[in-house]
Design a protein around this motif. Structure first.
Motif, PDB file in Angstrom:
ATOM      1  N   THR A 280       0.829  -1.203   0.000  1.00 50.37           N
ATOM      2  CA  THR A 280       0.000   0.000   0.000  1.00 50.37           C
ATOM      3  C   THR A 280       0.860   1.249   0.000  1.00 50.37           C
ATOM      4  OG1 THR A 280      -1.767  -1.162   1.182  1.00 50.37           O
ATOM      5  CG2 THR A 280      -1.800   1.243   1.246  1.00 50.37           C
ATOM      6  N   ALA A 281       1.918   1.224   0.798  1.00 51.96           N
ATOM      7  CA  ALA A 281       2.814   2.383   0.872  1.00 51.96           C
ATOM      8  C   ALA A 281       3.513   2.629  -0.458  1.00 51.96           C
ATOM      9  CB  ALA A 281       3.838   2.173   1.985  1.00 51.96           C
ATOM     10  N   VAL A 282       3.938   1.542  -1.118  1.00 49.82           N
ATOM     11  CA  VAL A 282       4.629   1.688  -2.399  1.00 49.82           C
ATOM     12  C   VAL A 282       3.670   2.206  -3.479  1.00 49.82           C
ATOM     13  CG1 VAL A 282       5.834   0.467  -4.251  1.00 49.82           C
ATOM     14  CG2 VAL A 282       6.374  -0.051  -1.866  1.00 49.82           C
ATOM     15  N   VAL A 338       7.368  -6.276  -3.883  1.00 54.24           N
ATOM     16  CA  VAL A 338       7.355  -5.625  -2.578  1.00 54.24           C
ATOM     17  C   VAL A 338       8.332  -6.383  -1.679  1.00 54.24           C
ATOM     18  CG1 VAL A 338       5.966  -5.040  -0.557  1.00 54.24           C
ATOM     19  CG2 VAL A 338       4.975  -4.878  -2.864  1.00 54.24           C
ATOM     20  N   GLY A 339       9.352  -5.675  -1.205  1.00 48.82           N
ATOM     21  CA  GLY A 339      10.389  -6.326  -0.415  1.00 48.82           C
ATOM     22  C   GLY A 339      10.473  -5.799   1.002  1.00 48.82           C
ATOM     23  N   GLU A 340      11.666  -5.782   1.539  1.00 48.66           N
ATOM     24  CA  GLU A 340      11.900  -5.248   2.866  1.00 48.66           C
ATOM     25  C   GLU A 340      11.577  -3.756   2.887  1.00 48.66           C
ATOM     26  OE1 GLU A 340      13.975  -6.718   0.838  1.00 48.66           O
ATOM     27  OE2 GLU A 340      15.297  -8.165   1.835  1.00 48.66           O
ATOM     28  N   LYS A 345      11.517   1.730   0.418  1.00 54.43           N
ATOM     29  CA  LYS A 345      11.847   3.157   0.526  1.00 54.43           C
ATOM     30  C   LYS A 345      12.790   3.575  -0.594  1.00 54.43           C
ATOM     31  CE  LYS A 345      11.200   3.338   5.544  1.00 54.43           C
ATOM     32  NZ  LYS A 345      11.864   3.430   6.870  1.00 54.43           N
ATOM     33  N   LEU A 346      13.732   2.698  -0.909  1.00 51.72           N
ATOM     34  CA  LEU A 346      14.675   3.007  -1.990  1.00 51.72           C
ATOM     35  C   LEU A 346      13.958   3.045  -3.336  1.00 51.72           C
ATOM     36  CD1 LEU A 346      17.560   3.626  -2.826  1.00 51.72           C
ATOM     37  CD2 LEU A 346      18.020   1.155  -2.880  1.00 51.72           C
ATOM     38  N   VAL A 347      12.981   2.155  -3.530  1.00 49.72           N
ATOM     39  CA  VAL A 347      12.192   2.173  -4.763  1.00 49.72           C
ATOM     40  C   VAL A 347      11.541   3.543  -4.954  1.00 49.72           C
ATOM     41  CG1 VAL A 347      10.068   1.301  -5.835  1.00 49.72           C
ATOM     42  CG2 VAL A 347      11.732  -0.311  -4.897  1.00 49.72           C
TER      43      VAL A 347
END
Length: 356
Positions: A280-282, A338-340, A345-347
């Motif tokens: 969701t955040a991404v 979707v990872g760690e 955040k880096l994405v």
């Protein structure tokens, strides 16, 4: 004189696995190209697999009896309605082997799982890809219109890989009821555990003699390296899959790991919830940057990058992120697992620097 290779095999496009993780200038390195679960195995899984390894001098249970019984109990079906193989891709190959003859057609949405055209070509059938509709969703009306007397199998991927949306339950049920009874409908639910939409497919209400559901332990359960997939189908179809499957294909450690994973459902749900929060955040972050991200009900997001796909993928790679670009048109784009939290955040950080 060289041995002639069957044309369907000689011309098959190779499957392209996700790239290994590169290393960015600050040492960051995240593999987000294969939709793998970033978490380690669930509690008890490693121990169960290690115990099974001690018996590696013996063949595994070819019938997968204990795992079959556990899956049948989980889904409320008979043992004879379950068939296992080495990942859901192998199940797909076995399913097509059981029904396809030369001249048959297999329909599927496109873009969808890239293994579909490979599996179809190897059987000697003809692929009938049907373009996705608005929002990177299945165009079920167009798929119905593409059915011909030669149609033998229809593949429906929900949530769809690599774009992310589901096929809503009522639409899928209506679609199934309009398809001829002699056409096998394979519902690929490799990412079902990540779907939270109220209108996601409900297995119990879609059961028909010609409907097959495929599932896997590779994604939510985090057993990608052990290759365990299965289908739920009419006993005659499930029996045919078992007959077509490689004997002793699912190893003893894989069977043990899958059983232990099923017993850890509470821990599984907690991990899935965390990944859904990150998803969701991404999605929200990418949309805030002005990118047209389709709804995702899986453990990845899709950036419809078009002609910018290769260039944008290179930007992610330069930062230490392995992503999965699909550069062929139409519908070129980038799939990002979707990872760690650090990877996600880096994405978003890299996405904010992409040039339109």
């Amino acid at each position: 004189m060289p041995i002639p290779i069957r044309p369907a095999v000689a011309s098959v496009p190779p499957y392209k696995p996700g790239k290994p993780a590169p290393v960015g200038p600050d040492g960051s390195s995240f593999k987000l190209s294969s939709n793998e679960n970033p978490y380690p195995p669930l509690p008890g899984v490693i121990e169960a697999a290690q115990h099974a390894v001690q018996r590696m001098n013996r063949y595994p249970d070819m019938a997968n009896a204990e795992l079959t019984a556990a899956l049948a109990a989980k889904h409320g079906v008979g043992d004879d309605e379950i068939a296992l193989s080495t990942g859901s891709v192998a199940v797909l190959y076995n399913l097509l082997q059981t029904v396809i003859t030369d001249g048959d057609e297999v329909l599927y949405a496109w873009r969808s799982f890239e293994a579909y055209p490979i599996a179809v070509q190897l059987t000697g059938a003809r692929s009938v890809p049907v373009p996705l509709g608005p929002g990177a969703t299945h165009d079920l009306e167009a798929m119905l219109a593409a059915i011909t007397p030669a149609s033998k199998v229809i593949l429906v991927c929900t949530p769809n890989n690599p774009t992310g949306p589901i096929v809503p339950h009522d639409q899928l049920a209506d679609f199934i009821d309009q398809v001829r009874d002699d056409i096998m409908i394979i519902i690929d639910e490799a990412y079902l555990e990540f779907a939270t939409a109220p209108d996601r497919a409900r297995f119990d209400d879609l059961r028909r003699p010609n409907v097959v559901t495929m599932r896997t332990f590779s994604k939510a359960y985090g057993l990608a390296g052990f290759r365990v997939g299965y289908c739920i189908a009419d006993p005659a179809i499930a029996g045919a899959v078992r007959a077509a499957a490689t004997p002793f294909g699912v190893s003893a450690p894989a069977q043990a790991a899958a059983l232990a994973s099923l017993a850890a459902d509470a821990d599984l749900l907690a991990r899935v919830e965390e990944l859904i929060k990150e998803r969701t955040a991404v999605v929200t972050g990418l949309r805030d940057l002005g990118l047209a991200i389709p709804d995702s009900e899986s453990n990845f997001v899709w950036i419809p990058a078009g002609e910018r796909t290769a260039a944008w993928a290179a930007e992610f790679e330069a930062a230490g992120l392995a992503v999965r670009p699909f550069t062929d048109e139409p519908d070129a784009g980038i799939r990002i697992t979707v990872g760690e939290p650090e990877a996600n955040k880096l994405v978003l950080q890299v996405a904010g620097t992409l040039k339109p």
